[in-house]
Design a protein around this motif. Structure first.
Motif, PDB file in Angstrom:
ATOM      1  N   LYS A  49       0.869  -1.173   0.000  1.00 48.12           N
ATOM      2  CA  LYS A  49       0.000   0.000   0.000  1.00 48.12           C
ATOM      3  C   LYS A  49       0.908   1.226   0.000  1.00 48.12           C
ATOM      4  O   LYS A  49       2.116   1.114   0.287  1.00 48.12           O
ATOM      5  CB  LYS A  49      -0.917   0.003   1.228  1.00 48.12           C
ATOM      6  N   ARG A  77      -7.394  -3.640   4.016  1.00 45.92           N
ATOM      7  CA  ARG A  77      -8.684  -3.874   3.365  1.00 45.92           C
ATOM      8  C   ARG A  77      -8.820  -3.221   1.990  1.00 45.92           C
ATOM      9  O   ARG A  77      -9.280  -3.850   1.038  1.00 45.92           O
ATOM     10  CB  ARG A  77      -9.826  -3.389   4.271  1.00 45.92           C
ATOM     11  N   GLN A  78      -8.422  -1.962   1.856  1.00 45.33           N
ATOM     12  CA  GLN A  78      -8.638  -1.247   0.594  1.00 45.33           C
ATOM     13  C   GLN A  78      -7.869  -1.868  -0.573  1.00 45.33           C
ATOM     14  O   GLN A  78      -8.201  -1.623  -1.735  1.00 45.33           O
ATOM     15  CB  GLN A  78      -8.233   0.225   0.732  1.00 45.33           C
ATOM     16  N   TYR A  79      -6.847  -2.673  -0.259  1.00 47.72           N
ATOM     17  CA  TYR A  79      -5.995  -3.260  -1.300  1.00 47.72           C
ATOM     18  C   TYR A  79      -6.120  -4.787  -1.329  1.00 47.72           C
ATOM     19  O   TYR A  79      -5.326  -5.459  -1.967  1.00 47.72           O
ATOM     20  CB  TYR A  79      -4.533  -2.847  -1.052  1.00 47.72           C
ATOM     21  N   CYS A 114      -4.232  -1.557  -7.691  1.00 42.94           N
ATOM     22  CA  CYS A 114      -4.917  -0.533  -6.896  1.00 42.94           C
ATOM     23  C   CYS A 114      -4.008   0.669  -6.662  1.00 42.94           C
ATOM     24  O   CYS A 114      -4.443   1.828  -6.739  1.00 42.94           O
ATOM     25  CB  CYS A 114      -5.356  -1.115  -5.553  1.00 42.94           C
ATOM     26  N   GLU A 133      -4.272   4.726  -7.774  1.00 41.57           N
ATOM     27  CA  GLU A 133      -4.158   5.754  -6.736  1.00 41.57           C
ATOM     28  C   GLU A 133      -3.041   6.745  -7.042  1.00 41.57           C
ATOM     29  O   GLU A 133      -3.179   7.948  -6.790  1.00 41.57           O
ATOM     30  CB  GLU A 133      -3.925   5.081  -5.382  1.00 41.57           C
ATOM     31  N   GLN A 170      -8.037   6.550  -3.458  1.00 45.90           N
ATOM     32  CA  GLN A 170      -8.139   5.093  -3.341  1.00 45.90           C
ATOM     33  C   GLN A 170      -9.222   4.578  -4.282  1.00 45.90           C
ATOM     34  O   GLN A 170     -10.296   5.173  -4.395  1.00 45.90           O
ATOM     35  CB  GLN A 170      -8.490   4.691  -1.911  1.00 45.90           C
ATOM     36  N   LYS A 179     -13.054   1.830  -1.390  1.00 41.29           N
ATOM     37  CA  LYS A 179     -13.329   2.306  -0.035  1.00 41.29           C
ATOM     38  C   LYS A 179     -14.517   1.507   0.489  1.00 41.29           C
ATOM     39  O   LYS A 179     -15.653   1.989   0.485  1.00 41.29           O
ATOM     40  CB  LYS A 179     -13.634   3.805  -0.050  1.00 41.29           C
ATOM     41  N   HIS A 188     -17.442  -4.648  -0.464  1.00 36.46           N
ATOM     42  CA  HIS A 188     -16.189  -4.702  -1.215  1.00 36.46           C
ATOM     43  C   HIS A 188     -16.352  -5.571  -2.470  1.00 36.46           C
ATOM     44  O   HIS A 188     -15.924  -5.200  -3.569  1.00 36.46           O
ATOM     45  CB  HIS A 188     -15.085  -5.268  -0.319  1.00 36.46           C
TER      46      HIS A 188
END
Length: 355
Positions: A169, A212-214, A236, A240, A246, A249, A257
């Protein structure tokens, strides 16, 4: 109903984790404190879940270093010891691989007043902090190209050495330049950090990895995952870097998700659904509806957000087809259809010349 129950479970779990983290205290720094009879404390850099990072002056080599001071918590100390062991091992392997220079270096580890410490090379801001300083504006294309190339070289080296990073990330990618301008001699170069969660290919793989976002779809589904989960993260990150925002989300919920992933990439293949663990199967119907088995969220606010959400193909301009094609080959639901780091490094996007 499934959506509501899932959201409530996630909320309870996240609250427990936050409460546990609050009880863990950071090491209290003293002015002019000396570590290991050699490193003079200069300034605090950042605080994290694991502990804090400080800049120190190395009296032995007459230069600056960074020390990660781990909280006196068993799981954080264990993770830090794993990270130090991996870094010491990995840099001794294939030292001529160009990706060897794209992974942060650790010099030594020691205990300081009951706190485990690791000494690292001194680097610049994380990509996240750098973008935050630009009010989350994206990078110019040349910078996106250079940063992604460095990351892919580092990943190629890690994967060739048998490791999956598991937590790629922007926070875990640091600019080499320490002047906080990003560029060094006109170029953006980075190194990958935080190998505390890295897993060797023959080790037992935990079900849940990635921030989580990735998080890759196979991980959300609790399926078996490989080092190709890192490549989903890279896709991802690529979006970004270009947009400053991002891509995912998911508001702390796997169900939402998965719905976002389907909006971007199309239906999740039946083969992956059949392999998923019991707790993830509640997200799917036994029959297809509009080519998808997913039970879409019944929360009207979430449904509205999904309808308004722009897919990544709409975020990349039509005149940037090479970048878009690279991302399309990274953000792929089926892991085996994603590019490997070596394949990605050969992509046409990295052959472009920018002024």
């Amino acid at each position: 109903m499934e959506w509501s129950r899932s959201r409530e479970r996630e909320k309870i779990k996240n609250q427990r984790e936050k409460e546990e983290t609050k009880k863990e205290k950071h090491y209290k720094l003293q002015k002019d404190e000396i570590f290991n009879q050699r490193y003079l404390f200069v300034q605090a850099i950042s605080d994290g879940t694991f502990g804090r990072v400080v800049r120190v002056f190395d009296g032995g080599e007459n230069d600056f270093k960074a020390i990660k001071i781990i909280k006196s918590v068993k799981r954080h100390i264990q993770s830090a010891k794993i990270e130090y062991g991996i870094l010491r091992t990995i840099h001794q392997q294939n030292e001529y691989h160009p990706g060897n220079q794209k992974i942060v270096r650790a010099y030594e580890a020691f205990s300081h007043k009951d706190n485990y410490c690791i000494v690292f090379e001194d680097l610049g801001l994380s990509l996240y902090d750098f973008m935050r300083g630009k009010y989350f504006g994206g990078f110019e294309l040349k910078a996106v190209q250079e940063i992604l190339y460095d990351c892919l070289q580092g990943l190629d080296f890690m994967h060739a050495s048998g490791y999956t990073h598991t937590d790629l990330k922007p926070e875990n990618i640091l600019l080499i330049d320490k002047q906080q301008k990003g560029k060094k001699e006109g170029h953006y170069h980075v190194k990958i950090i935080d190998l505390g969660g890295a897993v060797f290919q023959t080790e037992c793989h935990s079900q849940l990895i990635n921030t989580r976002q990735y998080r890759a779809p196979e991980v959300i589904l609790r399926n078996k995952w490989t080092n190709l989960s890192d490549m989903w993260c890279m896709g991802c990150i690529a979006v970004e870097l270009f947009t400053g925002q991002q891509l995912f989300k998911p508001k702390g919920n796997d169900f939402y998700h998965l719905a976002m992933i389907e909006k971007h990439c199309g239906p999740i293949p039946i083969e992956m659904i059949q392999q998923c663990r019991n707790e993830a199967r509640e997200y799917f119907n036994e029959y297809q509806l509009n080519d998808s088995f997913l039970k879409w969220p019944d929360d009207q606010f979430m449904v509205q957000e999904l309808n308004l959400m722009k897919v990544f193909k709409a975020l990349i301009p039509q005149n940037q087809q090479e970048l878009l094609n690279l991302i399309e080959n990274l953000i792929v639901i089926e892991p085996l259809k994603r590019l490997t780091p070596k394949q990605a490094l050969e992509h046409e996007f990295f052959k472009l010349t920018f002024n």
